[in-house]
Structures are given as C-alpha cells and as structure tokens.
Design a protein around this motif. Structure first.
Motif, PDB file in Angstrom:
ATOM      1  N   GLU A 151       1.001  -1.150  -0.075  1.00  0.00           N
ATOM      2  CA  GLU A 151      -0.036   0.057  -0.133  1.00  0.00           C
ATOM      3  C   GLU A 151       0.991   1.087   0.002  1.00  0.00           C
ATOM      4  N   LEU A 152       0.601   2.207  -0.820  1.00  0.00           N
ATOM      5  CA  LEU A 152       0.981   3.522  -0.574  1.00  0.00           C
ATOM      6  C   LEU A 152       0.172   4.526   0.297  1.00  0.00           C
ATOM      7  N   LEU A 153       0.823   4.790   1.312  1.00  0.00           N
ATOM      8  CA  LEU A 153       0.165   5.517   2.434  1.00  0.00           C
ATOM      9  C   LEU A 153       0.544   7.120   2.628  1.00  0.00           C
ATOM     10  N   ALA A 154      -0.413   7.885   2.415  1.00  0.00           N
ATOM     11  CA  ALA A 154      -0.101   9.287   2.400  1.00  0.00           C
ATOM     12  C   ALA A 154      -0.757  10.028   3.580  1.00  0.00           C
ATOM     13  N   TYR A 162      -3.498   8.801   6.040  1.00  0.00           N
ATOM     14  CA  TYR A 162      -3.881   8.817   7.452  1.00  0.00           C
ATOM     15  C   TYR A 162      -4.004  10.356   7.997  1.00  0.00           C
ATOM     16  N   VAL A 163      -5.114  10.518   8.957  1.00  0.00           N
ATOM     17  CA  VAL A 163      -5.301  11.857   9.307  1.00  0.00           C
ATOM     18  C   VAL A 163      -5.196  12.044  10.754  1.00  0.00           C
ATOM     19  N   GLY A 218     -12.797   3.224  -3.235  1.00  0.00           N
ATOM     20  CA  GLY A 218     -11.999   1.882  -3.017  1.00  0.00           C
ATOM     21  C   GLY A 218     -10.634   2.339  -2.035  1.00  0.00           C
ATOM     22  N   LYS A 219     -10.395   3.362  -1.470  1.00  0.00           N
ATOM     23  CA  LYS A 219      -9.281   3.629  -0.573  1.00  0.00           C
ATOM     24  C   LYS A 219      -9.625   3.355   0.930  1.00  0.00           C
ATOM     25  N   LYS A 220      -8.654   3.636   1.627  1.00  0.00           N
ATOM     26  CA  LYS A 220      -8.813   3.396   3.078  1.00  0.00           C
ATOM     27  C   LYS A 220      -8.523   4.642   3.864  1.00  0.00           C
ATOM     28  N   LEU A 221      -9.153   4.996   5.042  1.00  0.00           N
ATOM     29  CA  LEU A 221      -8.768   6.221   5.861  1.00  0.00           C
ATOM     30  C   LEU A 221      -8.166   5.581   7.470  1.00  0.00           C
ATOM     31  N   LEU A 249     -17.999   5.724  13.251  1.00  0.00           N
ATOM     32  CA  LEU A 249     -17.395   6.103  12.094  1.00  0.00           C
ATOM     33  C   LEU A 249     -16.614   4.872  11.656  1.00  0.00           C
ATOM     34  N   ALA A 250     -16.784   4.744  10.223  1.00  0.00           N
ATOM     35  CA  ALA A 250     -16.146   3.698   9.706  1.00  0.00           C
ATOM     36  C   ALA A 250     -14.794   3.819   9.294  1.00  0.00           C
ATOM     37  N   VAL A 251     -14.013   4.147  10.317  1.00  0.00           N
ATOM     38  CA  VAL A 251     -12.580   4.609  10.072  1.00  0.00           C
ATOM     39  C   VAL A 251     -11.977   3.175   9.778  1.00  0.00           C
ATOM     40  N   ASP A 252     -10.895   2.822   8.889  1.00  0.00           N
ATOM     41  CA  ASP A 252     -10.470   1.616   8.821  1.00  0.00           C
ATOM     42  C   ASP A 252      -9.563   1.171   9.909  1.00  0.00           C
ATOM     43  N   ALA A 253      -9.002   2.044  10.669  1.00  0.00           N
ATOM     44  CA  ALA A 253      -7.963   1.583  11.555  1.00  0.00           C
ATOM     45  C   ALA A 253      -7.628   2.820  12.313  1.00  0.00           C
ATOM     46  N   TYR A 254      -7.339   2.475  13.596  1.00  0.00           N
ATOM     47  CA  TYR A 254      -6.565   3.436  14.637  1.00  0.00           C
ATOM     48  C   TYR A 254      -5.084   3.326  14.590  1.00  0.00           C
TER      49      TYR A 254
END
Length: 413
Positions: free
Chosen positions: A7-10, A30-31, A61-64, A90-95
C-alpha cells in the motif's frame, strides 16, 4: 513468502489535501482528529469531517486511518474515553496508536476496530511484534532506526503486516520520542504539541563568559546542530518490498498541498513500475529530479543501511527549494480555458509548469488572465481566482509551479 502488493500511504492535514492525496495515487490516507494525535498544530479533522473523509475514501476504494498516537496523561483518560465513544460510529479503517493505555481503552470500547502501531511505540524486534499482536495490533510501523536486514528478519520471523516510512522529515529523537520541546517550551511532542526546537539555531556558552556566544560550525544563518536530513528511500523500494513492507508511508501532515501531490505521484509511479516488472525495474532519474523540486532538506537514507547516525550536519540545516507552487486548477471552462486559484503571484508571459497525476507535466507560457467576471487582470494573486488557457490535457486538481528565483539551497517548508 510471496510478495504482496504494498500500500502507498499518504498524509492529509485537511479535506483538500485528502482529495489531492487520493487524486495523486495514494491507496490509503492517514489523518488526525481533534484530540490525541501527534500533530496538534496541523489541520485536523472534526467528527463531521472525519465522516466525510471516510465516505470520500471508501467511494474510491481507498482506506482512511486515524492517528490516536499521543501518550495520554492520567488527567486526560476520561476525555479519551468520551472521544472513543464519539468515534465509534465512524467507519474509519484503523486507528494508529502507541500508548498501551490507549490501546486497552479501544479494546474495551470498540473491540472490533483494526489497530495499527505507531513508530512512536519503538518496535525494534520480532518478540515485540508478537507481543503487540497478542494485544490486538494488526499492523506495525517499525522504529525508524532499523536497518533493512532487521526489517527483513522481523518479517521472516513473524509474517506480520509491516509499515515503513519511505519519505519525509526525520527527528533526532528516538523514533520521535522527544522531550526537548517539553523542556524548553512546555509543549510536549509526545502529546502532539512539538515546538520543533531541534530546528532552532543554537550557540555554545562557557560558564565563566556569560553573554558570550560561541558558534558551533556556524554558517551565516546560524547553527543547527540537531537537524537531520530528510528521508528519501525512492531508489530502494524493491529492497523494502522484498523485505516484507506491506505499507510504504510518506511523512508530512503539516506539509503543503504541493509537497503532498508531488511526492505522492512520484512514489505511485515508481511503485507501479516496479510491481509491473520487478525483474527489469530501474529507478527513473526523472523521479529523483522531481523530488528535488519539492522543498526539502538534503535527502538521506536514515538508518536503512546500518549507518550509526541520522546524518546531522550544519550543512544540512536549510530547506532547499527550486520551485514555487503558484496555483491549483479548480474548474474547466471549455476550449482549454480553466479556473485557476492563485497560491503565489504570477504574470502573463511567464513560463510555468503544469503537473498532474500519472506523472503528467508540461511547460507553457501564461497568456491573458481574466477574473471570473471577465475583466482582465495584470497578475494572478494568492487566493484570486483567474480564468486562463492551459495546455491540452489539463484537468481540475492539476498544479502550477515555476522555477524559484531564490537560492535553491534556501527556503521555507
């Protein structure tokens, strides 16, 4: 073990940057939220904005991922509990976490949430990976101080999902666990309020000569004895993928929109080319040249190849900037005419460059500029929207830049 597509994570400091990161090729973003992240001074997301960010990333189709990676003092535990209950719908994909207490609170309040371990947790060996895995962590952002051989050994012994920083600023403290900011300013880096004192100018004072300041290898701009080079592992993506990296992470939630777009599109192009043909992969010199057009300190590889320091030198103190970000394309107006929002002043007859996703880029000369109402203007200004002609193939979201008139070895972040 079979190589998986990493994965490319920005990063994204606000909604606009989130959209840019998605447009320019990130697989995941990631935010930070309004509490308990490690970039309290960055643009952070309210609960409503997080809900919108989740929707936008999932629609594509991406993740947050949300950072909750501060170390939480006892006095803030009740606030943390309230915040986790607010986040739960909230359906955040991960903490992304680092404090074991935060992890335990999440397991109690939101046990189904996927957890990623921050570099702040200083994970340096396979035993630690197994320990955190038993506590519920799925992904591990390893300590930045590890070598390539150590990363590979951890993967071979655990088959864990590993995340590696590949680009951005480095901190002289161990994986960012710094106390200097707290000591000098009262602002804790480990609770998200770093004042970045490692970037300040320092001098030496001898106790019998108060008031006399002796520079330490100073140049005309001061002495920066704790500055480190910026990390750039673009040329080493194959080794990282082969070592087991599941996610390649770009640093920079406090960096500019231009930085985010320019860096993300380069790593996207490089990763795609490598995955398409690993055997014949060669790093394109154009990519290196493009990374030099982003404001940065001199690049280095950190500890990846076993160096015993983070390359801290006075000569590395200042940002280098060869190009200025001058505008973002907002809307098409037909016949190659577009609405452009100025970010720096530019003029008719100037030579500019347009860059976009998929490594699109072209040089052109600015023509006549008009306001949205149709009246001509002599220059585009910051925040002024102008209508102008752009090269064929231009699209909303493209960026405009020009060569900087400043010394390329100086500049702001």
């Amino acid at each position: 073990m079979l190589m998986k597509k990493p994965e490319l994570l920005a990063p994204a400091g606000d909604m606009e940057k989130l959209r840019i990161a998605l447009d320019y090729g990130a697989d995941a973003i990631y935010v930070g939220g309004e509490a308990f992240g490690l970039r309290a001074l960055a643009g952070n997301f309210s609960l409503d904005q997080l809900a919108e960010a989740v929707q936008q990333t999932h629609d594509r189709g991406k993740k947050l991922y949300l950072t909750i990676n501060a170390y939480v003092p006892q006095r803030n535990l009740d606030e943390l509990t309230r915040y986790l209950h607010q986040l739960k719908p909230l359906a955040v994909d991960a903490y992304i976490v680092s404090d074991p207490g935060v992890l335990a609170s999440i397991r109690e309040i939101d046990p189904q949430r996927e957890l990623h371990l921050s570099t702040q947790a200083n994970t340096t060996n396979a035993a630690a990976v197994r320990f955190w895995g038993e506590a519920g962590v799925k992904r591990f952002n390893l300590a930045r101080e590890l070598t390539l051989q150590e990363i590979a050994a951890i993967y071979q012994q655990t088959a864990a999902e590993l995340e590696i920083f590949v680009h951005g600023a480095m901190c002289v403290a161990y994986s960012g666990r710094c106390l200097l900011s707290t000591a000098l300013t009262g602002r804790s880096a480990n609770q998200g309020a770093c004042a970045h004192p490692c970037r300040w100018s320092y001098a030496l004072v001898e106790e019998t000569r108060p008031g006399q300041y002796f520079p330490v290898e100073a140049d005309l701009d001061g002495t920066y004895i704790m500055n480190s080079r910026d990390l750039c592992l673009l040329e080493h993506l194959p080794q990282l993928v082969q070592a087991g990296a599941a996610s390649l992470k770009i640093e920079g939630r406090m960096k500019s929109l231009y930085y985010l777009a320019a860096v993300t599109r380069i790593y996207r192009a490089a990763l795609d080319r490598y995955l398409a043909n690993p055997t014949d992969y060669v790093c394109d010199p154009l990519w290196i040249d493009e990374l030099d057009k982003v404001s940065h300190r001199p690049y280095g590889t950190g500890f990846l190849f076993g160096k015993d320091d983070a390359q801290v030198h006075t000569a590395d103190s200042l940002y280098r900037r060869s190009h200025d970000f001058v505008g973002i394309v907002r809307e098409t107006r037909g016949d190659d005419r577009f609405l452009v929002e100025g970010r720096n002043r530019f003029f008719p007859e100037e030579e500019l460059q347009l860059i976009g996703p998929d490594m699109r880029q072209t040089q052109f000369k600015v023509g006549v500029l008009h306001k949205e109402g149709g009246e001509p203007v002599v220059a585009a200004q910051p925040n002024l929207r102008v209508v102008m002609e752009l090269p064929k193939g231009a699209k909303p979201g493209d960026l405009l830049r020009r060569e900087s008139a400043e010394d390329p070895n100086k500049g702001a972040a």
